[in-house]
Each structure stands twice: as structure tokens, then as C-alpha cells.
Design a protein around this motif. Sequence first.
Motif, PDB file in Angstrom:
ATOM      1  N   VAL A  93      46.125  41.018  41.538  1.00 47.03           N
ATOM      2  CA  VAL A  93      45.149  41.868  40.837  1.00 47.03           C
ATOM      3  C   VAL A  93      43.723  41.485  41.262  1.00 47.03           C
ATOM      4  O   VAL A  93      42.916  42.350  41.618  1.00 47.03           O
ATOM      5  CB  VAL A  93      45.299  41.776  39.297  1.00 47.03           C
ATOM      6  N   LEU A  94      43.435  40.194  41.265  1.00 48.51           N
ATOM      7  CA  LEU A  94      42.092  39.747  41.648  1.00 48.51           C
ATOM      8  C   LEU A  94      41.750  40.202  43.064  1.00 48.51           C
ATOM      9  O   LEU A  94      40.649  40.711  43.329  1.00 48.51           O
ATOM     10  CB  LEU A  94      41.984  38.225  41.532  1.00 48.51           C
ATOM     11  N   LYS A  95      42.721  40.046  43.974  1.00 53.44           N
ATOM     12  CA  LYS A  95      42.489  40.442  45.364  1.00 53.44           C
ATOM     13  C   LYS A  95      42.250  41.945  45.474  1.00 53.44           C
ATOM     14  O   LYS A  95      41.326  42.389  46.153  1.00 53.44           O
ATOM     15  CB  LYS A  95      43.711  40.039  46.204  1.00 53.44           C
ATOM     16  N   ASP A  96      43.052  42.711  44.783  1.00 49.94           N
ATOM     17  CA  ASP A  96      42.916  44.163  44.839  1.00 49.94           C
ATOM     18  C   ASP A  96      41.553  44.604  44.292  1.00 49.94           C
ATOM     19  O   ASP A  96      40.897  45.469  44.880  1.00 49.94           O
ATOM     20  CB  ASP A  96      44.051  44.833  44.050  1.00 49.94           C
ATOM     21  N   VAL A  97      41.142  43.985  43.199  1.00 51.78           N
ATOM     22  CA  VAL A  97      39.842  44.318  42.599  1.00 51.78           C
ATOM     23  C   VAL A  97      38.697  43.968  43.552  1.00 51.78           C
ATOM     24  O   VAL A  97      37.790  44.777  43.777  1.00 51.78           O
ATOM     25  CB  VAL A  97      39.668  43.594  41.232  1.00 51.78           C
ATOM     26  N   CYS A  98      38.743  42.764  44.138  1.00 47.77           N
ATOM     27  CA  CYS A  98      37.685  42.334  45.062  1.00 47.77           C
ATOM     28  C   CYS A  98      37.600  43.274  46.260  1.00 47.77           C
ATOM     29  O   CYS A  98      36.502  43.662  46.682  1.00 47.77           O
ATOM     30  CB  CYS A  98      37.934  40.901  45.545  1.00 47.77           C
ATOM     31  N   SER A 115      35.987  42.900  35.142  1.00 48.94           N
ATOM     32  CA  SER A 115      36.645  41.715  34.594  1.00 48.94           C
ATOM     33  C   SER A 115      38.143  41.765  34.835  1.00 48.94           C
ATOM     34  O   SER A 115      38.766  42.819  34.826  1.00 48.94           O
ATOM     35  CB  SER A 115      36.312  41.535  33.115  1.00 48.94           C
ATOM     36  N   VAL A 116      38.678  40.580  35.076  1.00 51.97           N
ATOM     37  CA  VAL A 116      40.093  40.415  35.424  1.00 51.97           C
ATOM     38  C   VAL A 116      40.708  39.445  34.414  1.00 51.97           C
ATOM     39  O   VAL A 116      40.113  38.411  34.102  1.00 51.97           O
ATOM     40  CB  VAL A 116      40.217  39.855  36.860  1.00 51.97           C
ATOM     41  N   ASN A 117      41.859  39.799  33.891  1.00 48.69           N
ATOM     42  CA  ASN A 117      42.527  38.930  32.914  1.00 48.69           C
ATOM     43  C   ASN A 117      43.200  37.742  33.587  1.00 48.69           C
ATOM     44  O   ASN A 117      43.862  37.898  34.612  1.00 48.69           O
ATOM     45  CB  ASN A 117      43.576  39.731  32.138  1.00 48.69           C
ATOM     46  N   VAL A 118      43.026  36.581  32.995  1.00 47.55           N
ATOM     47  CA  VAL A 118      43.647  35.381  33.541  1.00 47.55           C
ATOM     48  C   VAL A 118      44.674  34.861  32.539  1.00 47.55           C
ATOM     49  O   VAL A 118      44.353  34.625  31.374  1.00 47.55           O
ATOM     50  CB  VAL A 118      42.586  34.291  33.810  1.00 47.55           C
ATOM     51  N   SER A 119      45.889  34.711  33.015  1.00 44.76           N
ATOM     52  CA  SER A 119      46.945  34.203  32.138  1.00 44.76           C
ATOM     53  C   SER A 119      46.685  32.723  31.824  1.00 44.76           C
ATOM     54  O   SER A 119      46.208  31.972  32.671  1.00 44.76           O
ATOM     55  CB  SER A 119      48.288  34.423  32.814  1.00 44.76           C
ATOM     56  N   PRO A 120      46.984  32.310  30.592  1.00 44.13           N
ATOM     57  CA  PRO A 120      46.683  30.931  30.170  1.00 44.13           C
ATOM     58  C   PRO A 120      47.142  29.846  31.143  1.00 44.13           C
ATOM     59  O   PRO A 120      46.392  28.929  31.453  1.00 44.13           O
ATOM     60  CB  PRO A 120      47.405  30.814  28.839  1.00 44.13           C
ATOM     61  N   LYS A 121      48.366  29.995  31.649  1.00 41.89           N
ATOM     62  CA  LYS A 121      48.892  28.944  32.522  1.00 41.89           C
ATOM     63  C   LYS A 121      48.204  28.898  33.887  1.00 41.89           C
ATOM     64  O   LYS A 121      48.132  27.854  34.519  1.00 41.89           O
ATOM     65  CB  LYS A 121      50.395  29.147  32.732  1.00 41.89           C
TER      66      LYS A 121
END
Length: 279
Positions: A93-98, A115-121
Motif C-alpha cells: 500500500v505504501l509503495k502504491d501510494v508513493c 495517510s497510510v495505515n500502519v498495523s501495530p505489529k
Amino acid sequence: AKEGGRNDWRIFSPSMNVESFKQYHLERDLRKSIINEELYVHYQPKVNPKTSKIVGAEALVRWNHPEWGIVSPGEFIPLAEENGFIFKIGDWVLKDVCETLAQWQKQGIPVVPVSVNVSPKRLLKTDFVKTVQQTIHEAGIEPMLIELELTEQTIIKNTEATKNIITELKALGVKIALDDFGTGYSSLSYLKDLDIDTLKIDKSFIDGITLESTNDAIVKSLIFLSKEIDINIVAEGVETKEQLTFLLQQECQQIQGYIYSRPVSETRLESLLKKEVIQ
Ligand code: C2E
Ligand code: CA
Ligand code: CA
Ligand code: CA
């Protein structure tokens, strides 16, 4: 059938209900979703209610499953978190957004921070900061165009380690938002200890606006507080005119919710950005 990643065995029986039957297939197929190009990103605009200008957007992942059709993240993110595939999804997701932002900038489209959601782990995995840095660098965009949304859950878990990672991320130039604020057992002291740029007031508080006076008071206080300590505030899940009027009165800076727009496709956001205002 044997599950690849976890060495546990699951047995199908006719008594298995449709829900777990579906979950079984989703979990099994998740690993192929990236390679098969079944994932895509939707964007929900964040709007300045005074000017109706789009001031940001949140990236929300979608999965077009070959048999089950469009699966909501509420359904597959928990599965991905369980089996660890969330790391790959998050990075994708981060790569696609960038890459999308870079492409828009090349075309002269007025971009906004996403903004991109980051999973807790994910945050606590050793390569996270490096991955973020590399992804932004390879796309060739300014780091300040990316905001990472962390939930309270993430922050509560491991305060010292989390604090260090946030410091490193801030050093890269990315922004940090605290998502679903008020839903965990959070204390306001996080705002003092961590270098947070944005607070997102959870939808559950927004839902109660004008219905419950306690909710009004909480939302009012959070907006007031955000101004005092000079951080950005976003009201999430705004649906009604009454809620919007209340938030305008309180001078809430940013609104994200169906009242302005549902999450939309990349192409649709592109045309919204060209117009710059919504409605
Ligand atoms: P979230 O991060 O709290 O995202 C906001 C959710 O609220 C989105 O649901 C959005 O469509 C929905 N929403 C926004 N405005 C309104 C409104 O006015 N009314 C209503 N009823 N809903 C509204 P969505 O897209 O289904 O995502 C659900 C959750 O899945 C997200 O909650 C987030 O926790 C997770 N998620 C989505 N994409 C990703 C991702 O790329 N990575 C990770 N780790 N989690 C993701
Ligand atoms: Ca794209
Ligand atoms: Ca979020
Ligand atoms: Ca949220």
C-alpha cells in the motif's frame, strides 16, 4: 488442508458455517492477492470545512477477490494480521501510494498529503523505518507527503521502543497521526511524550455529537486541546449536517466522512484534486 504459514491443520466439515468457510478461503488466498494484482487503493478526502478544499486523503486498501468479489478491509485485515501477511500488504500500500503521488506530481496535479495505515505489529519490526525511507526515496517524493496513521493500540504496547521508532520516522520527514483517538485506554500523556502531528477523533465520538452532551464536551475539548498544543485535528466519520455544523462552530480543521465523500478510486481522487474543492 494444511495452512502454509502456521503449520496448523484445519478440517472442513459440512457443519462449518458460511462465515468461517469464507474466512478460510480468504486467508488461504491472501498470499496470492498481491501477485495476482487483486489489491488496490481507495482514497478518502480530508476536507477543510471552511473552504471545502481537499487538504489530504487517507489510503484505504481494497481486495477484489476472484470469487467473493470486493472484500472490505474490516474482513481481511484481521486475517492478514493473524497470519502475518499484513506486513506485505502494508508495504505494498505504501509503495502504491508513493508511486501514485510521484506520477501525479509529474503530471502537475496539485497533490495533498496522503495517510497510510500502519498495523501495530509492523511498526516494531526492525526493517520498518528503512522500508519507509527506501519506498519514499525510490518513488522520489517529498517525505512530508506521507503521513503514517498509528492506532493507540500500537502506542500503548511498547512505549519506549515505539517512541524511538516515531523519532526515527519524524527524522525522515514523514508525519505521524494518532488514529481512532479515544477508543483505547489512552491517556493524553501520549501527546506529551510522542511527537505526533495529527489527532484523529474516532467516529464513535462524532456519531454522538448533538445526541449526547458528554460526546459534545469530549469533541469540543479535543479540538480545543489540539489548538493549544498546536497539532492538527481530523474528525472522522462525519455523516450529518448537524455534526458538520457543530464541528464548524468548534473550528475543527479537517473533516473526513461520508458527508463530503466516501473513499474513491485513484482516478476519481485525481479529478477531485484537479478541481481542488469538493462538492
Ligand atoms: P480506519 O483506519 O479507521 O479507516 C476509516 C474507516 O471508516 C474506513 O473504512 C472508511 O471508509 C470509514 N469511514 C469514513 N468515513 C465514514 C463515514 O462517514 N461513515 C462510515 N460509516 N464510515 C466511514 P474501511 O475502508 O472499510 O477500512 C476499515 C479499517 O480497515 C480501517 O479503519 C483500518 O483500520 C483498516 N485498513 C484499511 N486499509 C488499511 C491498510 O492499508 N492497512 C492497514 N493496516 N489497515 C487498513
Ligand atoms: Ca497506482
Ligand atoms: Ca486510519
Ligand atoms: Ca480511524
